[in-house]
Design a protein around this motif. Sequence first.
Motif, PDB file in Angstrom:
ATOM      1  N   UNK A   5      14.868  78.079  52.688  1.00  0.00           N
ATOM      2  CA  UNK A   5      13.517  77.528  52.816  1.00  0.00           C
ATOM      3  C   UNK A   5      12.570  78.420  53.599  1.00  0.00           C
ATOM      4  N   UNK A  28       6.698  83.685  52.067  1.00  0.00           N
ATOM      5  CA  UNK A  28       5.930  84.265  50.967  1.00  0.00           C
ATOM      6  C   UNK A  28       4.936  83.263  50.371  1.00  0.00           C
ATOM      7  N   UNK A  32      12.631  81.702  54.243  1.00  0.00           N
ATOM      8  CA  UNK A  32      12.242  82.946  53.572  1.00  0.00           C
ATOM      9  C   UNK A  32      11.289  82.686  52.418  1.00  0.00           C
ATOM     10  N   UNK A  33      11.579  81.629  51.661  1.00  0.00           N
ATOM     11  CA  UNK A  33      10.674  81.291  50.571  1.00  0.00           C
ATOM     12  C   UNK A  33       9.301  80.911  51.111  1.00  0.00           C
TER      13      UNK A  33
END
Lengths: 173, 173
Positions: free
Chosen positions: A113, A119, A115-116
């Motif tokens: 979650x 971005x 890392x997503x």
Amino acid sequence: MSSLRLTDTSFVVLGLLDAAGAEATPYDLKRVAQVSVFNFWSIPHTQLYTECERLAEAGLLTERREESGRRRRFYRLTAAGRKRLEEWRDEPTDVSCELRDPSVLKLFFGGDPVRLAEAQVSAHKSKLEELEAAHGAAGFPRGMILAAELGMEAERVAIRFWSRLLEERRGDG
Amino acid sequence: MSSLRLTDTSFVVLGLLDAAGAEATPYDLKRVAQVSVFNFWSIPHTQLYTECERLAEAGLLTERREESGRRRRFYRLTAAGRKRLEEWRDEPTDVSCELRDPSVLKLFFGGDPVRLAEAQVSAHKSKLEELEAAHGAAGFPRGMILAAELGMEAERVAIRFWSRLLEERRGDG
DNA sequence: CCTATCATGTAATCCGTTACATGATTAT
DNA sequence: ATAATCATGTAACGGATTACATGATAGG
């Protein structure tokens, strides 16, 4: 002149030509679309060429070709084309759309979650700014303004969602 | 075993098989998908068959076929398949998704807001109820829950949007 | 005048949809 | 048993994407 099946892409082209109110080349359509429809429903530029061709064959557009130079093709709505467009847009649909967000798909299947989210937060923020900027310009029909407003609202929801994931980064499992 | 290009559909299949944790037929995948992924990213059932075949050819799945009766095909993730899945889901994307809502498209191109809204409000309300019901069940991984929550939030936004159009039905131009 | 970039377009490939078909299973 | 429905699958077609290509235009 054969009556082929029309797709959503077809109606995007018909709608753009209707909004243009004049002859246009596929490239003209692309330029205007890029700052309007493509914000929430994009189509690769090559498809505009083939789709205009298809619609012209079906008798929904007329085609005029330059004699000299680039021999560009100019298209214009026919009466039949306008009729199909109107029939389509006046008939309400009950199909509700899907998110179809690649990042949500990754999240769903176990992607990290945080890392997503890193971005996604910035992506959605810049998309929102883009929409707000385009929204400033005046003179658009009401439908276009409403669509843009929904788009902006959706961006805000996405920003909140991913931001929250970022904050709870100590989150469990 | 050739390395063909993987699409989002491919990753849905890989992800479903990973979540299943065991052999499954395309039909098994369809059943579980219908109450989970397909809520925000649907795929026609026929595609599950062809996609499993494709992935097996690429060496990302193994295929075992029943000897008797229906001769059903059972698929399972290979190590290579799991690897591709993990690579995909761990790599964040900056592509932001699009609304791609047919009703918004009609609205954009001049469709009557009130008539569209009438159909959309009830469609989104029943979709929301469906999501809430499915959300009650426990035992899902965190990513799936989060995805569902975003989906519900998006439905609420849509309901608010279309409802407001319904109320302002004396609206201007 | 040369090159880089943008404008404009064509062709091939392939994924996704639609149409169809047959084997199980349930209901009556 | 027979019809009806659900499960399971195949095949064909066509739209959408990708790769590529050439004509204009601007900058140096």
